[in-house]
Design a protein around this motif. Structure first.
Motif, PDB file in Angstrom:
ATOM      1  N   ALA A 137       0.820  -1.209   0.000  1.00 38.38           N
ATOM      2  CA  ALA A 137       0.000   0.000   0.000  1.00 38.38           C
ATOM      3  C   ALA A 137       0.856   1.263   0.000  1.00 38.38           C
ATOM      4  N   ARG A 138       2.014   1.209   0.655  1.00 36.63           N
ATOM      5  CA  ARG A 138       2.852   2.419   0.694  1.00 36.63           C
ATOM      6  C   ARG A 138       3.877   2.459  -0.438  1.00 36.63           C
ATOM      7  N   GLY A 139       3.799   1.493  -1.365  1.00 37.96           N
ATOM      8  CA  GLY A 139       4.658   1.533  -2.545  1.00 37.96           C
ATOM      9  C   GLY A 139       6.037   0.969  -2.353  1.00 37.96           C
ATOM     10  N   ALA A 140       6.270   0.245  -1.248  1.00 34.25           N
ATOM     11  CA  ALA A 140       7.599  -0.318  -0.988  1.00 34.25           C
ATOM     12  C   ALA A 140       7.820  -1.645  -1.712  1.00 34.25           C
ATOM     13  N   ALA A 156      -7.713  -1.138  -2.451  1.00 33.01           N
ATOM     14  CA  ALA A 156      -6.589  -0.564  -3.196  1.00 33.01           C
ATOM     15  C   ALA A 156      -5.676  -1.633  -3.772  1.00 33.01           C
ATOM     16  N   LEU A 157      -5.944  -2.922  -3.443  1.00 35.18           N
ATOM     17  CA  LEU A 157      -5.103  -4.011  -3.926  1.00 35.18           C
ATOM     18  C   LEU A 157      -5.883  -4.919  -4.864  1.00 35.18           C
ATOM     19  N   THR A 158      -5.178  -5.413  -5.861  1.00 33.40           N
ATOM     20  CA  THR A 158      -5.722  -6.436  -6.749  1.00 33.40           C
ATOM     21  C   THR A 158      -5.053  -7.760  -6.412  1.00 33.40           C
ATOM     22  N   THR A 159      -5.854  -8.805  -6.179  1.00 32.17           N
ATOM     23  CA  THR A 159      -5.297 -10.116  -5.867  1.00 32.17           C
ATOM     24  C   THR A 159      -5.762 -11.131  -6.906  1.00 32.17           C
ATOM     25  N   VAL A 278      -1.617   1.494  -9.480  1.00 26.34           N
ATOM     26  CA  VAL A 278      -0.320   1.644 -10.136  1.00 26.34           C
ATOM     27  C   VAL A 278       0.037   0.329 -10.827  1.00 26.34           C
ATOM     28  N   ALA A 279       0.306   0.391 -12.113  1.00 23.68           N
ATOM     29  CA  ALA A 279       0.696  -0.818 -12.836  1.00 23.68           C
ATOM     30  C   ALA A 279       2.101  -1.232 -12.405  1.00 23.68           C
TER      31      ALA A 279
END
Length: 294
Positions: A137-140, A156-159, A278-279
């Motif tokens: 989630a924080r882009g790490a 916010a996540l695609t699984t 974000v791709a």
């Protein structure tokens, strides 16, 4: 100031001849001369002293030449770096995974990925699903292998479901066989067994404890708080039994007795997750494809 003008300026400075410079950069000589004059107007200074058959740099031209060469070199480097990334010859993938998946699923897939794309750096972060979701989630992280259902569902996540894996019971060959020696054991057979248990935050810990409670008993821990390698080591030493994924048991079977759980058994669902907004980078998308096609 235009990038093309700097190319023409450097060509004239190196050839000291407008016609030869035009041939070098594949442009008509009048067009090249016009662009040089436009650059001089932009800078407010002459760059060349023009005498018949003798082209020399002015002080302003001498000052601009190393800067123009550096700009052109940096542009070539930028073009090369982008092409390298596009063609998967360099770059990185930041992948998160639970420790059991690092032991069981990932080695073969990462080896195949590295063989195909040796220039891509693989950065692996181990953690529980909760921690990995937070890092995504924080882009790490670019991708993460997590256990479903997620501890905190996030829109916010695609699984994408990857596999459904059986869990098995591992024990020391020198210890009595769990389940009174049967070929398979049931969860209720673990009552009275001393369990080697993972630390808090491990998906396997929550799953095993919940299964025992569903059968009406609290698990008895011989030792707890370990990571995967530590748990397997404690089992080999005869401290107790543990419930682990089948892939982990298959890879770490030396010195371990593996006993399947009787139907319906215990299972876990593994999914590949990434941010929805974000791709993932090209290299991460290629690793994602290899994981889904494994």
């Amino acid at each position: 100031m235009q990038f093309q003008q700097l190319q023409y300026f450097v060509a004239v400075a190196e050839t000291r001849h407008f016609t030869r410079a035009a041939d070098l950069v594949h442009v008509a000589q009048p067009s090249l001369s016009q662009q040089i004059k436009a650059l001089e107007r932009e800078l407010g200074a002459d760059l060349f002293q023009r005498a018949r058959g003798n082209i020399t740099l002015t002080d302003a031209g001498e000052a601009l030449l190393p800067l123009a060469r550096r700009i052109l070199a940096d542009a070539d480097t930028a073009r090369h770096e982008v092409q390298e990334l596009v063609q998967l010859r360099s770059g990185r993938v930041r992948l998160g995974a639970t420790p059991s998946l690092c032991t069981g699923l990932l080695p073969d897939v990462l080896r195949a990925f590295h063989d195909r794309y040796p220039g891509i750096r693989l950065l692996i972060e181990e953690g529980g699903s909760h921690d990995l979701v937070r890092e995504l989630a924080r882009g790490a992280l670019d991708l993460a292998l997590v256990v479903l259902p997620l501890p905190t569902p996030s829109p916010a996540l695609t699984t994408v479901e990857l596999l459904r894996e059986d869990l098995v019971v591992v024990s020391s060959p020198d210890a009595p066989k769990p389940g009174r020696g049967a070929r398979t054991v049931q969860v209720c057979d673990l009552e009275g067994e001393r369990l080697v248990m993972f630390r808090h935050g491990y998906d396997l810990r929550e799953l095993t404890v919940a299964a025992c409670r569903a059968e009406g008993f609290e698990p008895d821990f011989a030792v707890e708080g370990g990571e995967m390698d530590a748990v397997l080591g404690f089992v080999r030493a005869g401290l107790g039994v543990a419930v682990v994924p089948r892939m982990v048991a298959a890879r770490s079977g030396r010195g371990l007795r593996v006993t399947p759980l009787a139907r319906p058994g215990l299972h876990r669902t593994i999914a590949l997750a990434h941010r929805s907004d974000v791709a993932p980078p090209r290299a991460a998308r290629e690793l994602q494809r290899m994981l889904l096609e494994r």
